[in-house]
Design a protein around this motif. Structure first.
Motif: not given
Length: 617
Positions: A20-24, A169-177, A184-186
Motif C-alpha cells: 500500500t505504501v509502495l503504491v501510494s 486509487l484502485f490499487a490502494i482500495v484493492a490492497l485495503v480490501y 477478518h479471515r485470518f
C-alpha cells in the motif's frame, strides 16, 4: 518469500502495508514526474499559438516596406521557434510527429517564408497583403498543426496522470480490501475462536469442539497448541478425577478401618472379648477390609493346638490342623497348593497367642494397605488377649495380696486372741482336774475367757469392716469421714479429728486403697492401744508435690519392744508403705503419745517430674 507470507500473519500484514505504501509512493512519484513533464506544455502551446499572430503581423508589415519592423518581427518569430524547441520534451531530430512538424515549420520558415518577407519588405518582390496572406496560409497551417501537436502532448500527459491516479486509487482500495479481508479471515475470526476457547478453558470446560484453524501462521500454531493443551489438560483432568475418586474411596475405606479400630480399641478397653464376640469382630473386619477366607486361631503359649478356631468365609480349606506349631510361627506370605496364605502371628513380648490367616487364590496378592490392616487387626486381637491375661494376672496377684493381708490381720488379731483363749482353757482344765477346785481362780479364768472372747469378737467385727471397705463416689475423704464417725460412735470418749487437704490431688485407686488402709490401721492402733482421749489425722501436700500423712495421739506412747510393735500391726503398715514407694516412720512424741508419719510421691507427680526432666534434657 511465499513461505514467509504463508507462515506469518505479521509478515503478511506487513507485506500488504508495504505494498500500500509502495503504491501510494509510486502514485505520488508518477504524478510528480508527469506534472513536472507537463510544466512547459502550456507555455509551448502559448508560444506555438503566438507564431500564428506573428505570421499575420508579418503579412501586414512586410508589404508596407518597413524593413526594420519586418526584421524585428521576423527575429521575434525565429526566437519563439527556438524557445518552443527549448521547452519541448523532444529534440528536433526525433522521429515524433511533433518533431517532424517542428522541423517542417523551421524548414518552411527559414527556407521560404523569411526570405520572402524580407524580399517583399525590401521591395525586391512585389506582393500585396492578400497575396502574401495566401502564400503564408500553408505555413500557418503547419504552425496550427504544431500547436495541435503540443496540445495533444499536454492532453496525453493529463490523461496519463489521470490514469496513474485512478490506477493508484484502485490499487490502494484493492490492497485495503485485501488487508481487511485478511484481517477478518485470518486474524479476527481466529482471534474470536481463540478468545471464546480461552474463556471456556478459564471456566474449566476443556471438552468443547476443537479449534478449526488450519493456517500455518502464528494463530494457527497457537490454535494447535491450545488444542493440544486442552486435550492434555482434559486427559489430565479426567485422570485426576479418576484418581480423586480412587483416593476418596481409599479414604472412605481408611475412615471405615480407623472407625473399626477405634470401636475395637474401645471395646477392648471395656473388658475381655469372648470367643463369640471376637468372631463377630472378625466378620466386621472382613467387611471393612474387603477380605474373605480369614482364619483366627487362638492358642495358649504352652498349647500345640488352638483352643478357638474362628473362620470367616471358607477360611483356609487346606488347613489340616496337624502342624499348628509351624503355622503359628510362620510369618508372611507362602504358596501352598494352588493358593496363597498370609500369616500374621499374634505375638507380644515373645509370647505367641495364635495366628491370623488370609487365604487367596494362586496368583493374587495383598497390597501394602491390606497387609497393614491385617497386621493392625492382629495386633489389636493380641493386645486384647494380652490385656485380658494381664488383668487376670493382676486380679490373681491382688487376690493373693489380699489373702496375705487377711492372713496377717488374722494372725495379729484373732490368732493371738485364740492362743490366749487356748491358754486360759488349759488353765481352766487344770483347775477343774485338781482335787481341790479353787472357785476364785476358776472365776478369774472364766472372767478372762469372757474378756478374751469379747475382744476377739470386737476384733472380728473390725476385720470384717476393714475387709468390706470400698471407696465410693465420694473418694478417700468420704470414707475417712465415715470411719471417723464410726470411731466416735464406738468410742465417744475419744476425740478423733481429721485435717484433709488432698481435694486437688488425683490419686489412683491403688494409692487410695493403700493409703486408706494405712490410715485406718494407724488410727485403730491409736484408738484401741494409746489409752488417750485425742487422735488427730492429717493429710497434706508438700511443695514438692509429695503427700504427708500424720496420725498423732496423746496416749501412753508406743512401746520400744519389737514384739509389741508387731502386735500393733506395724509390719502390715510397713508393707503398705512399701507398696506406695513411701517412707514410714513411727516414733514416741516428746510431749506424749505416738506419731505415725508417712511420706510418699503420688503417680501424677512422678510423671510430671519425669516430664520436666525430659524437657530440660
Amino acid at each position: 518469500m511465499l513461505n514467509r507470507i504463508r507462515q506469518s500473519i505479521v509478515y503478511r500484514i506487513g507485506t500488504l502495508m508495504l505494498l500500500t505504501v509502495l503504491v501510494s509512493l509510486s502514485s505520488m512519484v508518477a504524478s510528480y514526474v508527469i506534472s513536472d513533464a507537463a510544466e512547459n506544455d502550456a507555455a509551448a502551446v502559448n508560444l506555438a499559438g503566438s507564431l500564428r499572430a506573428l505570421s499575420y503581423q508579418l503579412s501586414a508589415t512586410a508589404p508596407s516596406g518597413d524593413i526594420e519592423a519586418t526584421a524585428t518581427l521576423a527575429d521575434k518569430l525565429a526566437q519563439r521557434l527556438t524557445q518552443v524547441l527549448s521547452i519541448s520534451d523532444f529534440a528536433a531530430s526525433d522521429n515524433l510527429r511533433a518533431a517532424r512538424n517542428y522541423r517542417k515549420v523551421i524548414d518552411s520558415w527559414e527556407g521560404e517564408i523569411r526570405p520572402l518577407l524580407e524580399s517583399i519588405a525590401a521591395g525586391q518582390t512585389s506582393s500585396d497583403s492578400l497575396q502574401l496572406a495566401t502564400r503564408l496560409e500553408p505555413f500557418i497551417d503547419d504552425v496550427d498543426a504544431l500547436v495541435f501537436d503540443y496540445q495533444t502532448i499536454a492532453e496525453e500527459k493529463i490523461s496519463l496522470l489521470r490514469l496513474v491516479q485512478v490506477g493508484s486509487l484502485f490499487a490502494i482500495v484493492a490492497l485495503v480490501y485485501l488487508s481487511m479481508y485478511i484481517l477478518h479471515r485470518f486474524v479476527e475470526q481466529p482471534l474470536k475462536q481463540l478468545t471464546n476457547r480461552s474463556l471456556s478453558i478459564a471456566q474449566g470446560d476443556f471438552n468443547q469442539h476443537r479449534l478449526e484453524i488450519d493456517s500455518e501462521d502464528e494463530l494457527g500454531v497457537l490454535a494447535r497448541t491450545i488444542n493440544y493443551m486442552s486435550d492434555e489438560i482434559h486427559a489430565t483432568h479426567q485422570d485426576l478425577a479418576h484418581r480423586v475418586e480412587q483416593k476418596t474411596a481409599q479414604l472412605q475405606k481408611s475412615h471405615e478401618a480407623l472407625d473399626f479400630q477405634y470401636r475395637l480399641a474401645r471395646r477392648i478397653s471395656e473388658g475381655p472379648l469372648p470367643g463369640a464376640e471376637l468372631g463377630q469382630w472378625l466378620g466386621a473386619f472382613a467387611n471393612v477390609a474387603d477380605l474373605d477366607n480369614l482364619d483366627l486361631c487362638l492358642m495358649t503359649p504352652e498349647g500345640e493346638a488352638p483352643y478357638e478356631h474362628l473362620v470367616q468365609g471358607h477360611g483356609n480349606s487346606h488347613c489340616s490342623g496337624s502342624e499348628c506349631g509351624i503355622c503359628v510361627s510362620t510369618c508372611g506370605p507362602t504358596d501352598e497348593s494352588n493358593h496363597r496364605v498370609y500369616r500374621f502371628p499374634l505375638e507380644v513380648d515373645k509370647r505367641n497367642y495364635g495366628v491370623l490367616m488370609c487365604t487367596l487364590p494362586q496368583g493374587e496378592s495383598l497390597d501394602d494397605e491390606q497387609q497393614q490392616r491385617l497386621a493392625t487387626f492382629a495386633d489389636s486381637v493380641t493386645a486384647a488377649i494380652a490385656i485380658n491375661e494381664r488383668e487376670a494376672q493382676e486380679r490373681r496377684v491382688a487376690l493373693l495380696d489380699e489373702r496375705a493381708i487377711i492372713a496377717r490381720e488374722l494372725h495379729d488379731s484373732l490368732a493371738q486372741s485364740l492362743s490366749y483363749l487356748k491358754i486360759q482353757v488349759t488353765r481352766l482344765n487344770r483347775a477343774n482336774r485338781s482335787e481341790q477346785v479353787d472357785k476364785a481362780k476358776v472365776e478369774e479364768i472364766i472372767t478372762e475367757l469372757k474378756e478374751g472372747l469379747d475382744s476377739s469378737y470386737r476384733q472380728l467385727r473390725e476385720l470384717l469392716t476393714t475387709f468390706r471397705l470400698q471407696i465410693g463416689p465420694g473418694g478417700l475423704r468420704s470414707i475417712l469421714e465415715q470411719s471417723i464417725l464410726s470411731y466416735r460412735e464406738q468410742h465417744p470418749q475419744i476425740n478423733v479429728l481429721l485435717d484433709y487437704h488432698l481435694d486437688e490431688v488425683p490419686l489412683t485407686p491403688h494409692e487410695e486403697i493403700h493409703l486408706l488402709q494405712l490410715v485406718r490401721e494407724a488410727s485403730q492402733n491409736a484408738v484401741y492401744h494409746s489409752q488417750g482421749d485425742m487422735v488427730q489425722i492429717s493429710l497434706t501436700q508438700a511443695d514438692n508435690h509429695s503427700l504427708n500423712v500424720r496420725i498423732c495421739d496423746n496416749g501412753i506412747g508406743i512401746s520400744s519392744a519389737p514384739e509389741k510393735r508387731n502386735h500393733f500391726g506395724m509390719s502390715i503398715m510397713q508393707e503398705r508403705a512399701s507398696n506406695l514407694n513411701g517412707k514410714l516412720n513411727i516414733r514416741r512424741r516428746e510431749e506424749g503419745g505416738t506419731e505415725v508419719q508417712f511420706d510418699f510421691t503420688p503417680l501424677y507427680a512422678s510423671e510430671r517430674e519425669r516430664e520436666l526432666i525430659w524437657r530440660n534434657a
